[in-house]
Write an enzyme that holds these catalytic residues in place. Structure first.
Site, PDB file in Angstrom:
ATOM      1  N   GLY A  58       0.802  -1.245  -0.108  1.00  0.00           N
ATOM      2  CA  GLY A  58      -0.003   0.106  -0.157  1.00  0.00           C
ATOM      3  C   GLY A  58       0.821   1.409   0.089  1.00  0.00           C
ATOM      4  O   GLY A  58       2.028   0.986   0.426  1.00  0.00           O
ATOM      5  N   GLN A  92       3.670   9.703   0.803  1.00  0.00           N
ATOM      6  CA  GLN A  92       5.138   9.111   0.910  1.00  0.00           C
ATOM      7  C   GLN A  92       5.715   9.259  -0.562  1.00  0.00           C
ATOM      8  O   GLN A  92       6.910   8.934  -0.861  1.00  0.00           O
ATOM      9  CB  GLN A  92       4.709   7.574   0.874  1.00  0.00           C
ATOM     10  CG  GLN A  92       4.219   7.085   2.204  1.00  0.00           C
ATOM     11  CD  GLN A  92       3.870   5.742   2.329  1.00  0.00           C
ATOM     12  OE1 GLN A  92       2.761   5.225   2.085  1.00  0.00           O
ATOM     13  NE2 GLN A  92       4.993   4.953   2.809  1.00  0.00           N
ATOM     14  N   CYS A 100       6.811  -0.133   6.571  1.00  0.00           N
ATOM     15  CA  CYS A 100       6.374   1.248   5.887  1.00  0.00           C
ATOM     16  C   CYS A 100       7.517   1.311   4.973  1.00  0.00           C
ATOM     17  O   CYS A 100       8.765   1.306   5.563  1.00  0.00           O
ATOM     18  CB  CYS A 100       6.027   1.977   6.816  1.00  0.00           C
ATOM     19  SG  CYS A 100       5.611   3.428   6.002  1.00  0.00           S
ATOM     20  N   LEU A 101       7.110   1.412   3.737  1.00  0.00           N
ATOM     21  CA  LEU A 101       8.259   2.015   2.937  1.00  0.00           C
ATOM     22  C   LEU A 101       8.946   3.218   3.325  1.00  0.00           C
ATOM     23  O   LEU A 101      10.361   3.384   2.872  1.00  0.00           O
ATOM     24  CB  LEU A 101       7.858   2.189   1.441  1.00  0.00           C
ATOM     25  CG  LEU A 101       7.286   0.996   0.672  1.00  0.00           C
ATOM     26  CD1 LEU A 101       6.928   1.168  -0.689  1.00  0.00           C
ATOM     27  CD2 LEU A 101       8.135  -0.298   0.632  1.00  0.00           C
ATOM     28  N   HIS A 141      -3.566   1.699   8.128  1.00  0.00           N
ATOM     29  CA  HIS A 141      -2.144   2.442   8.088  1.00  0.00           C
ATOM     30  C   HIS A 141      -1.953   3.491   6.947  1.00  0.00           C
ATOM     31  O   HIS A 141      -1.509   4.412   7.324  1.00  0.00           O
ATOM     32  CB  HIS A 141      -1.314   1.162   7.638  1.00  0.00           C
ATOM     33  CG  HIS A 141       0.197   1.451   7.355  1.00  0.00           C
ATOM     34  ND1 HIS A 141       1.126   0.916   8.251  1.00  0.00           N
ATOM     35  CD2 HIS A 141       0.956   2.204   6.748  1.00  0.00           C
ATOM     36  CE1 HIS A 141       2.373   1.512   7.733  1.00  0.00           C
ATOM     37  NE2 HIS A 141       2.122   2.235   6.971  1.00  0.00           N
ATOM     38  N   GLU A 142      -2.471   3.340   5.977  1.00  0.00           N
ATOM     39  CA  GLU A 142      -2.472   4.347   4.929  1.00  0.00           C
ATOM     40  C   GLU A 142      -3.089   5.323   5.244  1.00  0.00           C
ATOM     41  O   GLU A 142      -2.838   6.481   4.944  1.00  0.00           O
ATOM     42  CB  GLU A 142      -2.840   3.695   3.367  1.00  0.00           C
ATOM     43  CG  GLU A 142      -2.123   2.588   2.943  1.00  0.00           C
ATOM     44  CD  GLU A 142      -0.773   2.764   3.135  1.00  0.00           C
ATOM     45  OE1 GLU A 142      -0.141   3.781   2.975  1.00  0.00           O
ATOM     46  OE2 GLU A 142       0.060   1.605   3.160  1.00  0.00           O
ATOM     47  N   HIS A 146      -1.400   8.009   7.229  1.00  0.00           N
ATOM     48  CA  HIS A 146      -0.293   8.692   6.632  1.00  0.00           C
ATOM     49  C   HIS A 146      -1.113   9.886   6.157  1.00  0.00           C
ATOM     50  O   HIS A 146      -0.356  11.019   6.111  1.00  0.00           O
ATOM     51  CB  HIS A 146       0.073   7.795   5.329  1.00  0.00           C
ATOM     52  CG  HIS A 146       1.261   6.907   5.417  1.00  0.00           C
ATOM     53  ND1 HIS A 146       2.513   7.355   6.029  1.00  0.00           N
ATOM     54  CD2 HIS A 146       1.394   5.573   5.310  1.00  0.00           C
ATOM     55  CE1 HIS A 146       3.306   6.214   6.019  1.00  0.00           C
ATOM     56  NE2 HIS A 146       2.722   5.199   5.581  1.00  0.00           N
TER      57      HIS A 146
HETATM   58 CO    CO Z   1       3.498   3.498   5.396  1.00  0.00          CO
END
Ligand code: CO
Length: 166
Positions: free
Chosen positions: A44, A49, A88-89, A130-131, A134
């Site tokens: 995701g 990000q 997380c990226l 989670h997204e 962000h």
């Molecule tokens: Co993340």
């Protein structure tokens, strides 16, 4: 190609703006986000990000396919919780247990600007929460109840941030 914004990049702490125009630029942005997500083996990705402070999320469906959530709004959280080892990226090599509601209801728009409603559970519900975090400047480390991997990396990143604030 986009570069992933890594913690402690301040863009990750901003509240993202509502998407107003459902145009070709938005479709292009979603498509490029999906490419970066797949390249980095993510499941995701939220627009902040890639340093775009917009309420836009892509979620991988496998084989390069993805689903887009524009201006998502979680309208229901179950009392029942689930614990997941999240990563997380934007925080590579860090993994932590996060406790979240097990089921959610979500309202969002697709890329054509049509209102959609979904009920999600399990991993899908975790990814969306989670997204959406962000989009509100919240990271999984803020909610972590236990760091499983990368505590030292996280400590040194937090120290960078503290040093900058001095
Ligand atoms: Co993340």
């Amino acid at each position: 190609m986009f570069k992933i914004a890594k913690y402690p990049n301040p863009v990750l702490r901003k509240t993202a703006k509502l998407v107003g125009d459902f145009n070709d630029d938005l479709k292009k942005l979603a498509d490029n986000m999906a490419k970066v997500m797949y390249e980095d083996d993510g499941i995701g990705l939220a627009a902040p990000q890639v340093s775009k402070s917009l309420r836009l999320i892509v979620v991988g469906l496998g084989y390069g396919e993805y689903k887009t959530y524009v201006n998502p709004d979680i309208t229901f959280f179950s009392k029942e919780k689930t614990t997941t080892d999240e990563g997380c990226l934007s925080l590579p090599k860090i993994f932590a247990n996060v406790i979240r509601p097990k089921k959610i209801h979500i309202k969002y728009y697709n890329l054509d600007g049509e209102l959609q409603k979904e009920k999600l559970k399990g991993m899908d519900a975790v990814i969306l929460q989670h997204e959406v975090d962000h989009l509100n400047g919240i990271l999984f480390i803020d909610r972590a109840e236990k760091i499983n991997q990368g505590q030292e990396i996280l400590d040194s990143l937090k120290k960078q941030l503290d040093d900058k604030a001095k």
